[in-house]
Design an enzyme around this catalytic site. Structure first.
Site, short mmCIF file in Angstrom:
data_model
loop_
_atom_site.label_atom_id
_atom_site.label_comp_id
_atom_site.label_asym_id
_atom_site.label_seq_id
_atom_site.Cartn_x
_atom_site.Cartn_y
_atom_site.Cartn_z
N ARG A 1 -3.98 4.56 3.49
CA ARG A 1 -3.69 4.76 4.90
C ARG A 1 -4.45 5.88 5.58
NH1 ARG A 1 2.57 4.58 3.71
NH2 ARG A 1 1.62 5.60 1.92
N ARG B 1 -4.81 -3.76 6.86
CA ARG B 1 -3.40 -3.78 6.48
C ARG B 1 -2.57 -4.47 7.56
NH1 ARG B 1 1.19 -3.86 5.44
NH2 ARG B 1 2.58 -2.35 4.49
N ASP C 1 -1.05 -3.00 -7.02
CA ASP C 1 0.05 -2.06 -7.17
C ASP C 1 0.67 -2.22 -8.55
OD1 ASP C 1 1.66 -0.10 -5.31
OD2 ASP C 1 3.12 -1.08 -6.60
N TYR D 1 11.56 1.85 -11.17
CA TYR D 1 11.70 1.09 -9.92
C TYR D 1 12.52 -0.18 -10.14
CZ TYR D 1 8.19 4.16 -7.88
OH TYR D 1 7.53 5.25 -7.40
O1 CP3 Z 1 -5.58 3.99 -6.17
C1 CP3 Z 1 -5.85 3.03 -5.41
O2 CP3 Z 1 -6.46 3.17 -4.33
C2 CP3 Z 1 -5.51 1.63 -5.89
C3 CP3 Z 1 -4.32 1.08 -5.36
C4 CP3 Z 1 -2.95 1.58 -5.80
C5 CP3 Z 1 -1.80 1.43 -4.98
N1 CP3 Z 1 -0.70 1.81 -5.67
C6 CP3 Z 1 -1.83 0.91 -3.60
C7 CP3 Z 1 -0.69 1.18 -2.70
C8 CP3 Z 1 -2.50 2.15 -7.01
C9 CP3 Z 1 -3.29 2.58 -8.22
C10 CP3 Z 1 -1.08 2.27 -6.91
C11 CP3 Z 1 -0.24 2.78 -8.01
C12 CP3 Z 1 1.19 3.00 -7.78
N2 CP3 Z 1 2.05 2.27 -7.01
C13 CP3 Z 1 1.94 4.00 -8.45
C14 CP3 Z 1 1.43 4.95 -9.49
C15 CP3 Z 1 0.55 6.01 -8.95
C16 CP3 Z 1 1.17 6.96 -7.96
O3 CP3 Z 1 0.60 7.11 -6.88
O4 CP3 Z 1 2.21 7.56 -8.28
C17 CP3 Z 1 3.27 3.89 -7.99
C18 CP3 Z 1 4.43 4.77 -8.40
C19 CP3 Z 1 3.33 2.78 -7.09
C20 CP3 Z 1 4.53 2.22 -6.40
C21 CP3 Z 1 4.40 2.28 -4.94
N3 CP3 Z 1 3.55 1.49 -4.19
C22 CP3 Z 1 5.10 3.11 -4.04
C23 CP3 Z 1 6.13 4.15 -4.44
C24 CP3 Z 1 4.66 2.81 -2.76
C25 CP3 Z 1 5.18 3.35 -1.45
C26 CP3 Z 1 4.75 4.74 -1.21
C27 CP3 Z 1 3.43 4.76 -0.51
O5 CP3 Z 1 2.53 5.47 -0.97
O6 CP3 Z 1 3.31 4.09 0.51
C28 CP3 Z 1 3.66 1.82 -2.88
C29 CP3 Z 1 2.88 1.19 -1.78
C30 CP3 Z 1 1.39 1.31 -1.87
N4 CP3 Z 1 0.64 1.04 -2.98
C31 CP3 Z 1 0.51 1.62 -0.81
C32 CP3 Z 1 -0.80 1.54 -1.32
C33 CP3 Z 1 -2.08 1.76 -0.58
C34 CP3 Z 1 0.92 1.89 0.63
C35 CP3 Z 1 1.38 0.62 1.25
C36 CP3 Z 1 0.98 0.45 2.68
O7 CP3 Z 1 -0.22 0.45 3.00
O8 CP3 Z 1 1.88 0.25 3.49
#
Ligand code: CP3
Length: 343
Positions: free
Chosen positions: A27, A36, A73, A149
């Site tokens: 973001r 997105r 994700d 989760y």
């Molecule tokens: O690193 C990268 O750019 C690759 C993509 C990636 C995402 N999530 C995209 C994402 C990776 C490697 C993850 C890993 C992930 N997802 C983890 C482990 C790493 C960390 O950051 O702790 C975890 C715990 C998740 C679970 C998850 N996904 C959560 C808790 C959330 C919501 C919080 C947030 O950051 O928005 C997501 C959503 C998510 N995954 C987004 C992205 C870009 C945001 C969603 C959006 O654009 O609305």
């Protein structure tokens, strides 16, 4: 051509450390926000190969990072196991809680890998677009973190629901972990076959576990995944990220046999140098908040990472994911400083 990122993981330190950022597609980038909005919901963004490919490549085009990480994700595995997974705008993930032995007994053993085919397709497409110097990273969540989760049905401040279930019903909890281990192995091997050079296993919530639980629920499942992947793909390169592991990191590295370990910003430099970086590559560990702050605080923090770890095998990264509020100019400032480093 050689990829500096893979060189470091293979034991050869680079004069200028390779650099990428956890959550580098996201973001803080206007081009991400635009796509997105077009995709509608987050899982559609992940499962539309055209979009996932584009979002994966956006930070590479802008910053020329040394590695791309496939856009997906960690919760696509519960989704493929038939659990309901939704991403509510501004609230994070929502799942149907898997919080009783009865519900866990009914958990599917095998994921529907047809649901994950778009991720493999996106990997093939990204592979075809990257130049010869840029590595491609596939990933999954570590079983413990994914289970936090699945059990709670959402993110929680202290992962209490999963910790409690593991104490009260260890056998039921173990079933969740076993299912995640087996399906993660298959998912990771599929990512390597689709073109990933390296895998990263994200254990974001490892740091809340007492040592005995850490050994059982973080180290052991990760060890089994590494072993299972390498049975099918000998020599597969794997990075672990047991966030918050602190003084347990040397045990984690030794037991899991990972090639590299991602460290958070609270890591103790002498412990890391003497007992971790002497065995494996270290990836990290700038505080994502100082990347928002910028200015001289950012320069100093970048220099600290380089001084602490730059004389050994280092992949420059953040200590956790980049935050949406981060100014792009600060990312550029950081990269410029890292790339002008002389060990
Ligand atoms: O690193 C990268 O750019 C690759 C993509 C990636 C995402 N999530 C995209 C994402 C990776 C490697 C993850 C890993 C992930 N997802 C983890 C482990 C790493 C960390 O950051 O702790 C975890 C715990 C998740 C679970 C998850 N996904 C959560 C808790 C959330 C919501 C919080 C947030 O950051 O928005 C997501 C959503 C998510 N995954 C987004 C992205 C870009 C945001 C969603 C959006 O654009 O609305």
């Amino acid at each position: 051509m050689t990829k500096p990122f893979l060189e470091v993981l293979s034991g050869r330190k680079q004069a200028v450390p390779p650099i990428w950022m956890m959550r580098q597609a996201g973001r803080y980038l206007p081009e991400y926000r635009e796509l997105r909005a077009k995709a509608g919901n987050f899982l559609d963004l992940c499962f539309t190969p055209e979009y996932a490919t584009e979002v994966t490549l956006q930070p590479i085009r802008r910053f020329n990072f040394d590695a791309a990480i496939i856009f997906s994700d960690i919760l696509v595995i519960p989704h493929a196991l038939g659990r309901s997974v939704r991403f509510e705008a501004g609230e994070g993930p929502r799942l149907d809680p898997l919080d009783t032995p009865e519900k866990i007994a009914a958990l599917a053993s095998h994921a529907d890998f047809a649901k994950l085919e778009p991720v493999f397709e996106a990997l093939r497409r990204v592979r075809g677009s990257l130049d010869a110097n840029t590595a491609l990273i596939g990933f999954c969540g570590a079983p413990w973190t994914v289970a936090t989760y699945m059990v709670a049905g959402q993110g929680t401040p202290d992962q209490a629901p999963a910790r409690m279930l593991a104490y009260r019903h260890p056998q039921a909890f173990e079933k969740i972990i076993d299912v995640l281990v087996e399906n993660s192995i298959r998912y990771l091997v599929g990512q390597l076959e689709a073109g990933a050079d390296v895998l990263q296993i994200f254990d974001t919530w490892a740091g809340v576990l007492p040592p005995r639980e850490f050994a059982r629920w973080s180290i052991e499942p990760t060890r089994r995944i590494v072993e299972g992947v390498r049975q099918q793909v000998p020599g597969a390169k794997i990075i672990g990220f047991p966030r918050g592991a602190g003084a347990s990191l040397p045990d984690y590295v030794e037991a899991t046999a990972v090639d590299g370990v991602s460290i958070d910003w609270a890591a103790q430099p002498s412990l890391i140098r003497d007992r971790v970086q002497n065995r494996v590559a270290v990836q990290g560990n700038l505080d994502p908040l100082v990347l928002i702050a910028g200015g001289t605080a950012l320069d100093r923090a970048v220099d600290d990472v380089l001084e602490n770890y730059g004389s050994g095998r280092l992949i420059f990264n953040l200590g956790h994911g980049i935050l949406p509020e981060t100014p792009i100019a600060h990312v550029e400032q950081m990269i410029k400083r890292v790339r002008s480093f002389k060990a």
